[in-house]
Enzyme design. Sequence first.
Site, PDB file in Angstrom:
ATOM      1  N   CYS A 278       0.783  -1.231   0.000  1.00 47.99           N
ATOM      2  CA  CYS A 278       0.000   0.000   0.000  1.00 47.99           C
ATOM      3  C   CYS A 278       0.820   1.289   0.000  1.00 47.99           C
ATOM      4  CB  CYS A 278      -1.044   0.014   1.107  1.00 47.99           C
ATOM      5  SG  CYS A 278      -0.771  -1.141   2.444  1.00 47.99           S
ATOM      6  N   ARG A 307       7.155 -11.227   5.013  1.00 45.20           N
ATOM      7  CA  ARG A 307       6.756 -11.023   6.399  1.00 45.20           C
ATOM      8  C   ARG A 307       7.437 -12.085   7.245  1.00 45.20           C
ATOM      9  NH1 ARG A 307       0.234 -10.061   5.539  1.00 45.20           N
ATOM     10  NH2 ARG A 307       0.478  -8.311   4.110  1.00 45.20           N
ATOM     11  N   GLN A 325       0.933 -11.058  -3.340  1.00 44.81           N
ATOM     12  CA  GLN A 325      -0.480 -10.728  -3.141  1.00 44.81           C
ATOM     13  C   GLN A 325      -1.091 -10.281  -4.455  1.00 44.81           C
ATOM     14  OE1 GLN A 325       0.109  -7.619  -0.096  1.00 44.81           O
ATOM     15  NE2 GLN A 325      -1.236  -8.856   1.195  1.00 44.81           N
ATOM     16  N   ASP A 327      -2.965  -7.837  -5.102  1.00 42.02           N
ATOM     17  CA  ASP A 327      -3.355  -6.666  -4.340  1.00 42.02           C
ATOM     18  C   ASP A 327      -3.956  -5.606  -5.247  1.00 42.02           C
ATOM     19  OD1 ASP A 327      -3.545  -5.287  -2.021  1.00 42.02           O
ATOM     20  OD2 ASP A 327      -1.402  -4.911  -1.788  1.00 42.02           O
ATOM     21  N   HIS A 329      -5.569  -1.323  -4.779  1.00 36.52           N
ATOM     22  CA  HIS A 329      -6.077  -0.235  -3.944  1.00 36.52           C
ATOM     23  C   HIS A 329      -7.000   0.625  -4.776  1.00 36.52           C
ATOM     24  CE1 HIS A 329      -2.398  -1.555  -1.904  1.00 36.52           C
ATOM     25  NE2 HIS A 329      -3.167  -1.423  -0.842  1.00 36.52           N
ATOM     26  N   LYS A 409     -14.323  -4.130   7.233  1.00 35.18           N
ATOM     27  CA  LYS A 409     -13.925  -5.003   6.124  1.00 35.18           C
ATOM     28  C   LYS A 409     -14.923  -6.116   5.877  1.00 35.18           C
ATOM     29  CE  LYS A 409     -11.315  -8.125   9.076  1.00 35.18           C
ATOM     30  NZ  LYS A 409     -10.167  -8.978   9.244  1.00 35.18           N
ATOM     31  N   HIS A 455      -8.351  -1.334   0.396  1.00 33.12           N
ATOM     32  CA  HIS A 455      -7.424  -2.402   0.016  1.00 33.12           C
ATOM     33  C   HIS A 455      -8.270  -3.602  -0.368  1.00 33.12           C
ATOM     34  CE1 HIS A 455      -4.152  -0.674   2.644  1.00 33.12           C
ATOM     35  NE2 HIS A 455      -5.181  -0.327   3.376  1.00 33.12           N
TER      36      HIS A 455
END
Length: 582
Positions: A278, A307, A325, A327, A329, A409, A455
Amino acid sequence: MADTLTRDERLYRIRHTTAHVMAEAVLQMFPDAKIAIGPPIDNGFYYDFDLPRSLKPEDLEQIEEKMREIVKGKHALTREVVGKEKAREIFHDQPFKLELIDDLPEDVEVSTYTVDTFVDLCKGPHVEDTGAIHPKSFKLLNVAGAYWRGDEKRPMLQRIYGTAWETPKELREHLNWLAEIEKRDHRKLGRELDLFSTHEEAGSGLIYWHPKGARIRTAIEDFWREEHRRGGYELLYTPHVGKSWLWETSGHLGFYAENMYSPMELDNADYYAKPMNCPFHIMIYQTAKRSYRDLPLRWGELGTVYRYERSGVLHGLLRVRGFTQDDAHIFCTPDQVEDEILEVLQFSMRMWHAFGFDRIKAYLSTRPEKSVGDQADWDRATESLRKALEAEGMEYELDEGGGAFYGPKIDLKVQDALGREWQMTTVQFDFNLPERFGMTFVDKDGQEKRPYMVHRALLGSLERFFGVLIEHYGGAFPVWLAPVQGVVVPVAPAFNDYADQVAKTLFDAGYRFEADLSDNRMNAKIRSAQTSKVPYMLVVGENEQTAGQVSVRTRTGERLDPMSVDAFLKMVAKKVTDRELI
RNA sequence: GCCAACCUAGCUCAGGGGUAGAGCAGCUCACUCGUAAUGAGCAGGUCGUCAGUUCGAAUCUGACGGUUGGCUCCA
């Protein structure tokens, strides 16, 4: 009265009582054992003990044997309301029970249940007597360490897991199901089908995609990119590391540092491998003055993040330290957010259906006590999530206060072919990062305003998704995903040239076909293709060569009528473009 | 990280105080072979790593590393 109970209620009682019976059996073996808790759980039960020595697998058989004897005694389960004082006396030499008693609220009715010689602090319910438990309908499965009350600062106990059912047949079915899970284990199939590997010498929790795994990933990514293009997304590529400024600004160094890889020092600055994408997307947002006319911005990236996960929790592809990911946004105005969320949800459902997952559950998590942002924004965001779920006609569970501190979420859990649920999709509002980075857009009225930021990851991570996909299909991927879509098998070496030519035609048309020109006999080649779960085996010999045809055998063992190479090509092409799920 | 079990050839596994075995995979050779394994031969391992015990350790002990099952289901 027992007739009025639902199956779940009956199973709950059986499992609960079986746990007590197990505790009695364990106490017979180890009179000094300290007992902790023993609840029923999905498919079974467990009980935690503090024992003088570690249990061995043979012990389980012995405990099981004792349990059968106890059960056969048809002992009644008797409940007694005793009150805290009496309970303390009864359990004076059971420290864990004493702690539980102390923690019970004052107004609660403290009760015990007795079965045979065993008294346990318990609120019930239980079966009437142990005659309700068939001696061959339960089985002890394994021993594991477990902290008292799940707290790693407290003593480590030994937990015995067991499974229990109403009938021996149900037990057998459950054991078969467990065997099926083992057969489909993605780590096993990953090795057998040559899809991926991990290397402890090179770092745990890091995935190496082999050619065949990479073919599948390419098919997934191609599909993913095309769907995003259609869905109005732009794709980004961003760096893998960022200086501490970025992570201080985002707040990650404050609240996420323990999950991040240690920094690399360069030119007196600390660079961190990214645990999330992000902040990088926000950096791109900040390169221009954004107008309301630019919004919504939908930016996606197959972003690889790192991570730190504790070594004990790593698990194949499902829990790793480096992953990609899918991912994205979405930056939008408050007015746009409702439509955006609905689209994301629909997008996600299309994605899951394409991969063959039809049973999906949604979870809506709302504002927790400790959180940032205006209540009005939270309300609006939560409402848009709820409306999207309702517009899609999706059942959902409400997790009141279960949202992140920075926004509400939706999580989607998908159920695989074996009925297991996996949490994959997440759609998450963020009222924190836009604030921290001072993001703005210029609205119609010329005022600078804060954009909403969402996200979302649909598949979650490609590694984890791949693991679930392998287990869902048991390695037998649908044609559009199969790493090898077909193998051409000549019946004898004399037809190698023709086999090669057929394979080449299919390969040149864009499909993943190859000819097996090894020294093996035809039957061996078929077997080898079959065990690698290749969808099509094209057998060619004299007849086929003369007629320019192929004889098609499917991995299900079905034999199709001989057809021209062209006809076969059309059939495969249709299956691939339609992403048929066979 | 913690508890337990495990770590022997690429894979699956057997063995076990006197110095290592099988099947499959691999390699070589032979075979004119129609829908789940053709046959023969060859090659392949400092038995996870490091220490210790012992005349001798892959085997026993310890430490370390890794893998696996758990550590969320609350009387």
